[in-house]
Design a protein around this motif. Structure first.
Motif, PDB file in Angstrom:
ATOM      1  N   LEU A 181      35.361  12.613 -95.600  1.00 41.37           N
ATOM      2  CA  LEU A 181      35.596  14.001 -95.969  1.00 41.37           C
ATOM      3  C   LEU A 181      34.777  14.942 -95.081  1.00 41.37           C
ATOM      4  N   LYS A 182      35.449  15.907 -94.497  1.00 40.68           N
ATOM      5  CA  LYS A 182      34.804  16.914 -93.667  1.00 40.68           C
ATOM      6  C   LYS A 182      34.832  18.242 -94.418  1.00 40.68           C
ATOM      7  N   ARG A 183      33.682  18.638 -94.926  1.00 36.69           N
ATOM      8  CA  ARG A 183      33.597  19.878 -95.690  1.00 36.69           C
ATOM      9  C   ARG A 183      33.665  21.084 -94.754  1.00 36.69           C
ATOM     10  N   ASP A 235      26.751  25.934-100.193  1.00 38.75           N
ATOM     11  CA  ASP A 235      26.391  24.789-101.022  1.00 38.75           C
ATOM     12  C   ASP A 235      27.592  24.426-101.891  1.00 38.75           C
ATOM     13  N   VAL A 236      28.434  23.544-101.393  1.00 35.22           N
ATOM     14  CA  VAL A 236      29.652  23.170-102.107  1.00 35.22           C
ATOM     15  C   VAL A 236      29.334  22.550-103.455  1.00 35.22           C
ATOM     16  N   ASP A 237      28.365  21.665-103.519  1.00 39.87           N
ATOM     17  CA  ASP A 237      28.048  20.985-104.781  1.00 39.87           C
ATOM     18  C   ASP A 237      27.647  21.974-105.870  1.00 39.87           C
ATOM     19  N   VAL A 282      40.338  15.361 -94.375  1.00 36.33           N
ATOM     20  CA  VAL A 282      40.067  13.926 -94.269  1.00 36.33           C
ATOM     21  C   VAL A 282      40.242  13.544 -92.801  1.00 36.33           C
ATOM     22  N   ARG A 283      39.197  13.004 -92.217  1.00 33.81           N
ATOM     23  CA  ARG A 283      39.246  12.589 -90.817  1.00 33.81           C
ATOM     24  C   ARG A 283      39.021  11.084 -90.738  1.00 33.81           C
ATOM     25  N   TRP A 300      44.953  12.430 -94.379  1.00 33.65           N
ATOM     26  CA  TRP A 300      44.683  13.466 -93.369  1.00 33.65           C
ATOM     27  C   TRP A 300      44.415  14.863 -93.916  1.00 33.65           C
ATOM     28  N   CYS A 301      44.727  15.189 -95.124  1.00 29.10           N
ATOM     29  CA  CYS A 301      44.504  16.515 -95.730  1.00 29.10           C
ATOM     30  C   CYS A 301      44.289  17.630 -94.697  1.00 29.10           C
TER      31      CYS A 301
END
Length: 407
Positions: A181-183, A235-237, A282-283, A300-301
């Motif tokens: 996952l690439k944020r 801060d995603v979380d 998604v990478r 791939w999202c």
């Protein structure tokens, strides 16, 4: 790897979203026996705004579901850029993107694909995979019913993970989410309005752009509008530590909201369905491992900013069926060629998703100003041609590539 006759093969599709249903539909047509599982207790009926571009329309036509999809494009409406003070001017909307996308709800696509599934496709709800082990001849999958707790292990010739951004199949076979996952450090909230805004016509859309946050209202010709709220975060979380409605209100500030934003925020508090999530891609270097393959957001999202998630999912499902038909005795070759033909287009869409972040959610006043210049510049021949090349040339050529790859 060698396999038996296609009509003797059994596949498990994990995920009852667009990619999963389309894959089951296409593989059943290719002669496979299908089991389709979904962790939810029933099929989803709602959904947010989506665009179906040329690639998706071509794949949907081949799958036999295009005529079942409602085209809800509000052809007579315009998109307005607004501010909280109520000022508005004509601006760029989603339908201004190249390719003349059909505008619809995600649920429209899912319903059309689901209706086309043959009756002999087995569907199991409230069911998840808990273990996947494969050898040269097949895949053993342990399945658990989340309601009754019953567990069983079944054998399949192929497993397709189409179970979304945080795919269980991907974590079981390829590794933990953190590896792939690439944020992008953005959050989105999407939901449906009960009706048009009080000062907006049914077919008109709205864009409110502020540094690091935005509101888009997508109109339809025959359905209440949907809303996309998007904002940047460091801060995603931490974004998930509060209820979504509270978090969004905090981000958009405690000051006066103005009429449009105020109505949207109030509608969010009572929305039947609210999508609140981080924006991530998604990478992966490889989408298949032996007899297990990922498809759609699991693999791939491209993100909502790319606008190509539905189209890519349909095209990927259709192409997978084509490659399996082309190489019925060599599963590894079928999956390798499927990925090789699909990957260049998917990588382009992912890059386009990164590039279009500034279009959907500018992070500075400079980006907002540049967008206004580009809007005005469409009337100037030089800038108009530049925009045409930027917005149409690359994407159109890759749409064509993806359709050609199916042949």
């Amino acid at each position: 790897m060698d396999t038996t006759n296609p009509r003797d093969r059994r596949a498990l599709v994990v995920g009852l979203g667009i990619s999963g249903i389309a894959t089951a539909l296409r593989l059943r047509r290719a002669g496979w026996e299908l089991v389709l599982i979904e962790k939810a207790p029933a099929r989803r009926s709602g959904g947010y705004f989506v665009g179906l571009f040329g690639t998706g329309r071509a794949a949907a036509r081949r799958l036999g579901i295009l005529d079942g999809m409602a085209d809800r494009t509000a052809s007579d409406g315009v998109n307005f850029d607004i501010d909280r003070a109520g000022n508005r001017r004509r601006g760029l909307g989603f339908k201004d993107l190249p390719g003349l996308p059909r505008l619809m709800l995600r649920g429209d696509v899912e319903r059309a694909a689901f209706a086309a599934l043959p009756d002999d496709v087995e569907i199991r709800y409230s069911t998840v995979p808990t273990a996947i082990a494969q050898d040269a001849d097949g895949v053993d999958v342990t399945l658990r019913n989340t309601v009754h707790g019953h567990t069983s292990t079944e054998r399949f010739d192929l497993v397709i993970g189409a179970d979304g951004l945080r795919s269980t199949v991907r974590s079981l076979v390829f590794g933990p989410h953190e590896r792939y996952l690439k944020r992008l450090n953005f959050m989105i909230a999407a939901f449906q309005l009960p009706g048009p805004l009080t000062d907006l016509a049914q077919e008109d859309g709205v864009t409110l752009l502020e540094p690091g946050r935005s509101m888009w209202i997508f109109p339809f010709a025959d359905h209440p509008p949907t809303v996309l709220l998007s904002y940047r975060t460091e801060d995603v979380d931490a974004e998930f530590a509060e209820p979504p409605v509270q978090r969004v209100r905090t981000v958009f500030g405690a000051g006066p909201t103005g009429r449009a934003l105020g109505e949207a925020l109030r509608a969010m508090e009572t929305a039947d369905e609210l999508l609140f999530d981080s924006v991530e891609q998604v990478r992966m270097d490889r989408w298949h491992n032996g007899r297990v393959v990922l498809l759609g957001d699991s693999a791939w999202c491209v993100t909502l900013y790319a606008g190509m998630g539905v189209s890519a999912g349909l095209a990927g499902a259709d192409l997978l069926g084509t490659m399996l038909e082309r190489h019925p005795g060599d599963l590894d070759r079928a999956l390798s060629e499927w990925e090789a033909k699909l990957r260049p287009s998917i990588e382009y869409y992912q890059q386009n998703g990164l590039d279009q972040q500034a279009f959907f959610t500018p992070t500075s006043r400079f980006q907002i100003g540049l967008r206004k210049v580009l809007m005005r510049g469409q009337k100037w021949p030089l800038i108009g041609r530049l925009l045409q090349a930027m917005r149409e040339g690359g994407k159109a050529s890759r749409m064509k590539e993806l359709d050609i790859a199916r042949a």
